[in-house]
Write a protein that holds these residues in place. Sequence first.
Motif, PDB file in Angstrom:
ATOM      1  N   GLN B   5       0.861  -1.188   0.000  1.00 11.93           N
ATOM      2  CA  GLN B   5       0.000   0.000   0.000  1.00 11.93           C
ATOM      3  C   GLN B   5       0.888   1.226   0.000  1.00 11.93           C
ATOM      4  O   GLN B   5       1.951   1.214   0.614  1.00 11.93           O
ATOM      5  CB  GLN B   5      -0.838   0.049   1.266  1.00 11.93           C
ATOM      6  N   TYR B   6       0.417   2.268  -0.655  1.00 10.45           N
ATOM      7  CA  TYR B   6       1.197   3.502  -0.703  1.00 10.45           C
ATOM      8  C   TYR B   6       0.331   4.661  -0.234  1.00 10.45           C
ATOM      9  O   TYR B   6      -0.805   4.815  -0.691  1.00 10.45           O
ATOM     10  CB  TYR B   6       1.668   3.745  -2.138  1.00 10.45           C
ATOM     11  N   THR B   7       0.852   5.426   0.701  1.00 10.28           N
ATOM     12  CA  THR B   7       0.119   6.617   1.139  1.00 10.28           C
ATOM     13  C   THR B   7       1.063   7.797   1.213  1.00 10.28           C
ATOM     14  O   THR B   7       2.262   7.620   1.424  1.00 10.28           O
ATOM     15  CB  THR B   7      -0.510   6.437   2.536  1.00 10.28           C
ATOM     16  N   ARG B   8       0.519   8.985   1.047  1.00  3.60           N
ATOM     17  CA  ARG B   8       1.318  10.201   1.186  1.00  3.60           C
ATOM     18  C   ARG B   8       0.971  10.846   2.513  1.00  3.60           C
ATOM     19  O   ARG B   8      -0.187  11.188   2.756  1.00  3.60           O
ATOM     20  CB  ARG B   8       0.990  11.182   0.052  1.00  3.60           C
ATOM     21  N   VAL B  10       0.595  13.664   5.238  1.00 11.11           N
ATOM     22  CA  VAL B  10       0.356  15.103   5.152  1.00 11.11           C
ATOM     23  C   VAL B  10       0.914  15.840   6.362  1.00 11.11           C
ATOM     24  O   VAL B  10       0.959  17.065   6.381  1.00 11.11           O
ATOM     25  CB  VAL B  10      -1.146  15.435   4.986  1.00 11.11           C
ATOM     26  N   SER B  14       0.777  12.401  11.332  1.00 10.12           N
ATOM     27  CA  SER B  14       0.158  11.295  10.590  1.00 10.12           C
ATOM     28  C   SER B  14       1.202  10.244  10.232  1.00 10.12           C
ATOM     29  O   SER B  14       0.917   9.048  10.190  1.00 10.12           O
ATOM     30  CB  SER B  14      -0.552  11.807   9.335  1.00 10.12           C
ATOM     31  N   ASP B  17       1.858   8.200  13.425  1.00 15.23           N
ATOM     32  CA  ASP B  17       0.735   7.275  13.632  1.00 15.23           C
ATOM     33  C   ASP B  17       0.842   6.084  12.679  1.00 15.23           C
ATOM     34  O   ASP B  17       0.638   4.937  13.071  1.00 15.23           O
ATOM     35  CB  ASP B  17      -0.606   7.988  13.398  1.00 15.23           C
ATOM     36  N   ALA B  18       1.182   6.380  11.432  1.00 21.54           N
ATOM     37  CA  ALA B  18       1.205   5.315  10.412  1.00 21.54           C
ATOM     38  C   ALA B  18       2.333   4.309  10.657  1.00 21.54           C
ATOM     39  O   ALA B  18       2.140   3.103  10.483  1.00 21.54           O
ATOM     40  CB  ALA B  18       1.351   5.931   9.021  1.00 21.54           C
ATOM     41  N   LYS B  21       2.558   0.938  13.029  1.00 28.02           N
ATOM     42  CA  LYS B  21       2.084  -0.376  12.608  1.00 28.02           C
ATOM     43  C   LYS B  21       3.227  -1.205  12.029  1.00 28.02           C
ATOM     44  O   LYS B  21       3.938  -0.735  11.140  1.00 28.02           O
ATOM     45  CB  LYS B  21       1.009  -0.159  11.527  1.00 28.02           C
ATOM     46  N   LYS B  46       3.372  -1.635   3.626  1.00 23.65           N
ATOM     47  CA  LYS B  46       2.859  -0.293   3.387  1.00 23.65           C
ATOM     48  C   LYS B  46       4.015   0.704   3.382  1.00 23.65           C
ATOM     49  O   LYS B  46       4.913   0.625   4.232  1.00 23.65           O
ATOM     50  CB  LYS B  46       1.897   0.050   4.524  1.00 23.65           C
ATOM     51  N   ASP B  49       4.970   7.832   2.150  1.00 22.15           N
ATOM     52  CA  ASP B  49       5.808   8.798   1.434  1.00 22.15           C
ATOM     53  C   ASP B  49       5.786  10.118   2.203  1.00 22.15           C
ATOM     54  O   ASP B  49       4.739  10.745   2.354  1.00 22.15           O
ATOM     55  CB  ASP B  49       5.228   8.981   0.020  1.00 22.15           C
TER      56      ASP B  49
END
Lengths: 214, 326
Positions: B5-8, B10, B14, B17-18, B21, B46, B49
Amino acid sequence: MEDTKHHTEPECEMEAKDNSRRNFIKQSTLLTAIALTPGTAVKAAGMHIDEKIAEAFEKMPLKMEVNGVAHNLSVEPRATLLDILREQLDLTGTKKGCDHGQCGACTVHVDGHRVNSCLTLGVMISGKKITTIEGLAKGDELHPMQEAFLKHDGFQCGYCTPGQIMSAVSCIREGHANSEMEIREYMSGNICRCGAYPNIVNAIQEVKEGGQPV
Amino acid sequence: MKQFQYTRAVSQQSTIDAIAKPGTKIIAGGTNLVDLMKRGVTAPDKLVDINNLPLKNITSTKTGLHIGALALNSVVSENSLVLQKQPLLSMALKAGASPQLRNMATVGGNMMQRTRCAYFFDVSMPCNKREPGTGCGAMGGYNRMHAIFGASEQCIAVHPSDMCVGLAALDATVIIAGKKGERRIQFIDFHRLPGDHPEQDNHLAMGEMIIGVDIPDNNFAKNSYYLKIRDRQSYAFALVSVAAALDISNGIIKQARLAMGGVAHKPWRLFDAEKALAGKAATEENFKQAAQIAMRDAKGYEYNSFKIKMAPAVIAEALKHAAGLV
């Protein structure tokens, strides 16, 4: 690519088999992804991570400009810029050499700066401007660096050449082409197995001394 | 490469928090991580970025220089404040990787890069760092590139960074953010020796991220040098590298800083040699003596014993360059 055209039938057969296997995997993983999606999305939203969540096995939208042309693509998070350029956009000028950031054959410019496209995930360059070897010439008029590589025989087999030229342009733009030593140091990320280095250096020096805009 | 999974991210919060895991990793430049993921050495579920976080700044502070974790290696190496205050850092950065990679690699990512030990990279080989408990392939294998200081029975890998050798010599501090807020740690205490846990490269705890480094002002700018010896002249990892910084007044060394790369699991500070140089004249003879002191605890293996001869020569040469004797 040439080769596959000569062996059309077996290739097709293999591809068909491969496709059905892929479809099966796709379908079964899709079910898993659906089962996982709500919980993960809710959690991610709670963590204030932006909306563009890529679930495993799902593609993400990617907007980028390549050689002045805007593209709206859909890519897997694991797809590198190199593979996207070559396989989705058919821009095969950018070469895959080592695929591990060691040879420089894949060098392209992202927002004007040279990078190894093999180590760049496409999803990470959303909204950026890419220039590849195909974007250097103005129509039929070659870029001064391309002219200089031809004039000085800056290659033998030519496989590393697109990366060498993209790097050479940056080398001058960055202000690191002031001596043979400096050019060699700042071109060290581009390997040439044919050993055309002296001619590459000559080509860069000529363009630098010619003072044309690169 | 395994899907992920890929998330940016902000915000810093955040991100923190990410990464709490398991299976989640930060990606910045990606020059090391993407390579390791392609080889299956690491396979995160995961990626977060962090490139949109405001951590790219290079600023002068009351006591020194602050560099954000996302400042690019190329940008730091050409930055006017860095060149003026800490030219040693610029030299170390320019000795590392290639111009293309330096355009991608960040300061924080450089600190987090994994060893280049071939047994770590080859997933068919045993490696206690990659897979704890499987053994060390390098110990009885081809260990030419490996450690001569601080190794353990579990691991004889070296840390590959040049930048980190420079920062270790310059008394830098690492600024780390986590759930409990920010904490600071001396740069030389950030990376760790392998001991019984070679899988842990450093003291960054689970759920923490690097947000920057501080370098205190010093009088080393005039007399510092980074010397890197490698198999080819450029774009190769160090066999031995030395960061040397001297504060010289009327030919006498007031203070010295020395760190070595390519010889240990972490940037290797040469405290005893530094002490030996303080108060001495800046002469080749004194540099050679200090270099011998630095080698006291060195231990070679089958293919890397040449480093025990090479390292003191590199130390003395780097000091000569720093002192302006070359």
